[in-house]
Design an enzyme around this catalytic site. Structure first.
Site, PDB file in Angstrom:
ATOM      1  N   CYS A   2     -18.097  -3.868  -6.455  1.00 13.95           N
ATOM      2  CA  CYS A   2     -18.440  -3.705  -5.053  1.00 13.95           C
ATOM      3  C   CYS A   2     -19.842  -3.126  -4.972  1.00 13.95           C
ATOM      4  CB  CYS A   2     -17.450  -2.772  -4.351  1.00 13.95           C
ATOM      5  SG  CYS A   2     -15.744  -3.348  -4.356  1.00 13.95           S
ATOM      6  N   ARG A  49     -17.549  -5.350  -0.138  1.00 12.72           N
ATOM      7  CA  ARG A  49     -16.329  -5.356  -0.933  1.00 12.72           C
ATOM      8  C   ARG A  49     -16.081  -6.661  -1.679  1.00 12.72           C
ATOM      9  NH1 ARG A  49      -9.879  -4.921   0.564  1.00 12.72           N
ATOM     10  NH2 ARG A  49      -9.272  -4.148  -1.489  1.00 12.72           N
ATOM     11  N   LEU A  50     -15.729  -6.518  -2.939  1.00 10.57           N
ATOM     12  CA  LEU A  50     -15.095  -7.578  -3.713  1.00 10.57           C
ATOM     13  C   LEU A  50     -13.648  -7.144  -3.884  1.00 10.57           C
ATOM     14  CD1 LEU A  50     -15.245 -10.192  -5.406  1.00 10.57           C
ATOM     15  CD2 LEU A  50     -15.792  -8.773  -7.382  1.00 10.57           C
ATOM     16  N   ALA A  51     -12.727  -7.798  -3.207  1.00 10.25           N
ATOM     17  CA  ALA A  51     -11.333  -7.363  -3.178  1.00 10.25           C
ATOM     18  C   ALA A  51     -10.626  -7.742  -4.473  1.00 10.25           C
ATOM     19  CB  ALA A  51     -10.616  -7.976  -1.981  1.00 10.25           C
ATOM     20  N   VAL A  53      -7.892  -5.188  -5.782  1.00  6.75           N
ATOM     21  CA  VAL A  53      -6.590  -4.525  -5.654  1.00  6.75           C
ATOM     22  C   VAL A  53      -6.381  -4.096  -4.204  1.00  6.75           C
ATOM     23  CG1 VAL A  53      -5.190  -2.554  -6.385  1.00  6.75           C
ATOM     24  CG2 VAL A  53      -6.651  -3.713  -8.043  1.00  6.75           C
ATOM     25  N   ASN A  75     -17.311   2.269  -6.248  1.00  7.78           N
ATOM     26  CA  ASN A  75     -17.302   0.978  -6.926  1.00  7.78           C
ATOM     27  C   ASN A  75     -16.672   1.213  -8.287  1.00  7.78           C
ATOM     28  OD1 ASN A  75     -19.872  -0.910  -8.657  1.00  7.78           O
ATOM     29  ND2 ASN A  75     -17.847  -1.567  -8.079  1.00  7.78           N
ATOM     30  N   GLY A  76     -15.552   0.579  -8.559  1.00  6.05           N
ATOM     31  CA  GLY A  76     -14.947   0.766  -9.867  1.00  6.05           C
ATOM     32  C   GLY A  76     -13.473   0.446  -9.904  1.00  6.05           C
ATOM     33  N   GLU A  77     -12.853   0.777 -11.019  1.00  8.78           N
ATOM     34  CA  GLU A  77     -11.423   0.594 -11.217  1.00  8.78           C
ATOM     35  C   GLU A  77     -10.887   1.844 -11.911  1.00  8.78           C
ATOM     36  OE1 GLU A  77     -13.978  -2.469 -11.113  1.00  8.78           O
ATOM     37  OE2 GLU A  77     -13.543  -1.716 -13.126  1.00  8.78           O
ATOM     38  N   ASP A  97      -6.484   1.573  -6.197  1.00  6.21           N
ATOM     39  CA  ASP A  97      -6.656   2.426  -7.369  1.00  6.21           C
ATOM     40  C   ASP A  97      -7.603   3.589  -7.135  1.00  6.21           C
ATOM     41  OD1 ASP A  97      -8.364  -0.136  -7.501  1.00  6.21           O
ATOM     42  OD2 ASP A  97      -9.478   1.236  -8.777  1.00  6.21           O
ATOM     43  N   LEU A 250     -15.515 -14.076 -20.955  1.00  4.31           N
ATOM     44  CA  LEU A 250     -16.696 -14.675 -21.571  1.00  4.31           C
ATOM     45  C   LEU A 250     -16.417 -14.852 -23.059  1.00  4.31           C
ATOM     46  CD1 LEU A 250     -19.604 -12.674 -19.883  1.00  4.31           C
ATOM     47  CD2 LEU A 250     -18.637 -14.877 -19.203  1.00  4.31           C
ATOM     48  N   ILE A 282     -21.678 -20.523 -23.027  1.00  7.46           N
ATOM     49  CA  ILE A 282     -22.933 -21.118 -22.563  1.00  7.46           C
ATOM     50  C   ILE A 282     -23.914 -21.220 -23.721  1.00  7.46           C
ATOM     51  CG2 ILE A 282     -23.953 -18.889 -21.887  1.00  7.46           C
ATOM     52  CD1 ILE A 282     -25.227 -20.449 -19.484  1.00  7.46           C
ATOM     53  N   THR A 331     -35.548  -7.552 -24.690  1.00  6.11           N
ATOM     54  CA  THR A 331     -34.301  -8.109 -25.205  1.00  6.11           C
ATOM     55  C   THR A 331     -33.229  -8.204 -24.125  1.00  6.11           C
ATOM     56  OG1 THR A 331     -32.704  -7.936 -27.009  1.00  6.11           O
ATOM     57  CG2 THR A 331     -33.366  -5.883 -25.979  1.00  6.11           C
ATOM     58  N   ARG A 334     -34.074 -11.412 -22.081  1.00  2.00           N
ATOM     59  CA  ARG A 334     -33.771 -12.616 -22.861  1.00  2.00           C
ATOM     60  C   ARG A 334     -32.267 -12.903 -22.880  1.00  2.00           C
ATOM     61  NH1 ARG A 334     -36.646 -11.507 -28.445  1.00  2.00           N
ATOM     62  NH2 ARG A 334     -38.822 -11.660 -27.849  1.00  2.00           N
ATOM     63  N   SER A 357     -15.337  -8.930 -21.206  1.00  2.14           N
ATOM     64  CA  SER A 357     -16.473  -9.232 -22.067  1.00  2.14           C
ATOM     65  C   SER A 357     -16.533  -8.233 -23.219  1.00  2.14           C
ATOM     66  CB  SER A 357     -17.768  -9.172 -21.240  1.00  2.14           C
ATOM     67  OG  SER A 357     -18.887  -9.569 -22.004  1.00  2.14           O
TER      68      SER A 357
END
Length: 551
Positions: A2, A49-51, A53, A75-77, A97, A250, A282, A331, A334, A357
């Site tokens: 979020c 918001r990215l919903a 939970v 922002n978090g879990e 949460d 990923l 990728i 780095t 890149r 990831s």
């Protein structure tokens, strides 16, 4: 994932400043809210918001009937939110949460409350009764937070630095003191009757390597080090299945992402998720990562997606990548191009939103090739811990910004508090590269378990920017050619005059710095140093420049 944003003690109507919150819309594409705070002059909290939970009750700023004086944006879990609810009898009114943060703050105070959170977070609490603002950030800085504070009592907070530009009225943006909140720390500010902020204290609530103070469901430790590694890593992955959106992974085909994917598939089957796990790789045409990831996917039985990008697509993305990263580190940029492009694909071509990831494994388990040059096990341990301390400015930053740019949430089990603390407690001698193989202990812990084929488990390390390369021409060479055409010799010779701090030594570095200064002028000190391998005579961070890699 979020985006949070707040201002306190503004000298002008916050309705003007609120436009800045939309610079982080990408972090939360599902909903938006901004609220002025009653009885506080020009104080405002914003949230994208990215919903993930509690889709119904999880909107922020969060405020509870039981604690009407406490406002929360975060922002978090928080993976142990159910354990906390039981342990402290919190009487939560949502399944979100983050709600325990409010209860714990009221019961335990800010420092102790933060220390009880098993997860990743950046939070801002406004306590109107006690006239306090509290900022907090997780141990490794996996979730970002920037702040802008001046002597006139103006305080602003945002998930990304870009949301703080244009807010300071006493000094220009170029001189405004915008800086990250340090990971593992809380900060406390007083707020007066006019909403003006005054810094009170900064405290570190958790140090890297220290076992956390909260209860968990992690298996009890045994005398078998390799068994402990397997058990704690599985527990780290399992807790990260907490989501009401689709989870994917990923997959580069290297050790780190392959272990995460394999454990994710195993745990997803046990928890009987209603969908197959999607994996995403990728690379340029004929890249080694694409081939290795295909092998792993076939072995694990995932729904696999391959993204082949062209050199032109990669070069075209560089400026957008630097804008989102807010860095000019060579780095990091890149390696971020491939991650940015695959995140774009996931967002546009799939319904996966939560992405696991392998970030953090190289720092924790001494996976970088230059660790072969470590003078001693003790020196390797010191370097590993240094990398972990600074991770929020490099690979953690890369993972957060490239995925958040496309409204995705990244989760990184190798940086789980309990797993990483245990791993660092193992003898330095056992954690160093052995038999010419980096991350030997981690590989050996999963050897002969059937979790991965041996050809993948013991595949040599490749930097992400190297692994995506084509056999015909590497991404490293493509970038060099492009930057050589953009920057002339005279510009590079005069670099020290224009950029006296972290002066670019190559045309590639100059090119990145020029783009960075376009968006973030005079903010070069956000990056204290360029990421470079240690104990090696090299002027470039690419693994391809190291002798061990070529052998």
């Amino acid at each position: 994932m979020c985006g949070i944003w707040a201002v306190f003690g503004s000298d002008e109507d916050v309705s003007v400043q609120c436009n800045a919150v939309h610079k982080i819309t990408h972090r939360g594409p599902d909903a938006f809210r901004i609220e002025n705070i009653n009885h506080f002059t020009n104080c405002c909290l914003g949230f994208h918001r990215l919903a993930i939970v509690d889709d119904i009750k999880g909107m922020q700023p969060m405020r509870l009937y039981t604690y009407p004086n406490i406002w929360l944006i975060y922002n978090g879990e928080i993976y142990n939110h159910e354990l906390l609810e039981k342990e402290y009898d919190l009487q939560c009114s949502t399944t979100c949460d983050g709600e325990p943060i409010i209860h714990l703050y009221d019961k335990l105070g800010p420092e102790m409350a933060a220390s009880q959170l098993d997860g990743v977070f950046a939070f801002c609490i406004l306590d109107t009764a006690n006239r306090k603002v509290i900022l907090g950030r997780d141990t490794y800085g996996i979730r970002p937070m920037f702040k802008l504070y001046n002597d006139n009592g103006f305080l602003a907070v945002c998930s990304e630095a870009k949301g703080l530009f244009g807010l300071s009225h006493t000094v220009s943006d170029a001189k405004a003191k915008i800086e990250p909140l340090l990971p593992g720390h809380i900060e406390v500010y007083d707020i007066d009757m006019n909403g003006k902020a005054k810094f009170l204290e900064r405290k570190r609530f958790h140090k890297i390597g220290d076992m956390p103070r909260y209860k968990s469901l992690a298996p009890a430790l045994t005398d078998d080090v390799k068994l402990n590694i397997r058990n704690l890593f599985e527990a780290a992955v399992k807790k990260r299945l907490m989501a009401e959106r689709r989870i994917g992974c990923l997959l580069s085909g290297g050790l780190d992402s392959s272990l995460v994917a394999a454990m994710l598939v195993k745990d997803a089957k046990e928890q009987k998720l209603s969908y197959p796990i999607q994996t995403f790789s990728i690379g340029l045409e004929s890249s080694p990562d694409i081939a290795a990831a295909r092998t792993v996917s076939k072995y694990l039985g995932t729904e696999h997606h391959e993204v082949i990008f062209t050199p032109e697509e990669g070069l075209d993305a560089i400026e957008k990548v630097i804008y989102h990263l807010e860095t000019y580190d060579i780095t990091t940029i890149r390696a971020s191009v491939g991650m940015y492009l695959i995140s774009k694909y996931i967002s546009e071509k799939s319904d996966t939103v939560v992405i696991l990831s392998g970030e953090g494994a190289d720092e924790l388990a001494q996976g970088y090739i230059y660790f072969h040059k470590s003078p001693s096990a003790e020196e390797g341990d010191i370097e590993s811990r240094r990398l972990l301390e600074d991770l929020y400015m490099y690979d953690v930053l890369r993972g957060d910004r490239t995925t958040a740019a496309w409204g995705l949430e990244i989760r990184v089990p190798f940086l789980d508090h309990i797993f990483s603390s245990y791993y660092l407690s193992i003898s330095p001698e056992d954690r160093r590269p052995m038999k010419g193989v980096e991350k030997y202990l981690l590989r050996a812990a999963f050897s002969d378990t059937g979790l991965l084929p041996n050809e993948i488990l013991w595949r040599p390390k490749e930097a992400f920017s190297d692994g995506i390369s084509s056999k015909a021409k590497s991404w490293f060479d493509i970038v060099q050619s492009h930057c050589n055409a953009q920057i002339n010799d005279d510009e590079l010779e005069q670099a020290a005059n224009l950029y006296p701090f972290n002066t670019p030594k190559t045309k590639e570095s100059y090119y990145y710095r020029r783009i960075f200064e376009k968006y973030y002028p005079n903010k070069a000190k956000w990056l204290p140093y360029f990421w470079m391998p240690k104990w090696c005579k090299t002027s470039d961070p690419s693994a391809r420049t190291l002798k061990h890699y070529k052998q």
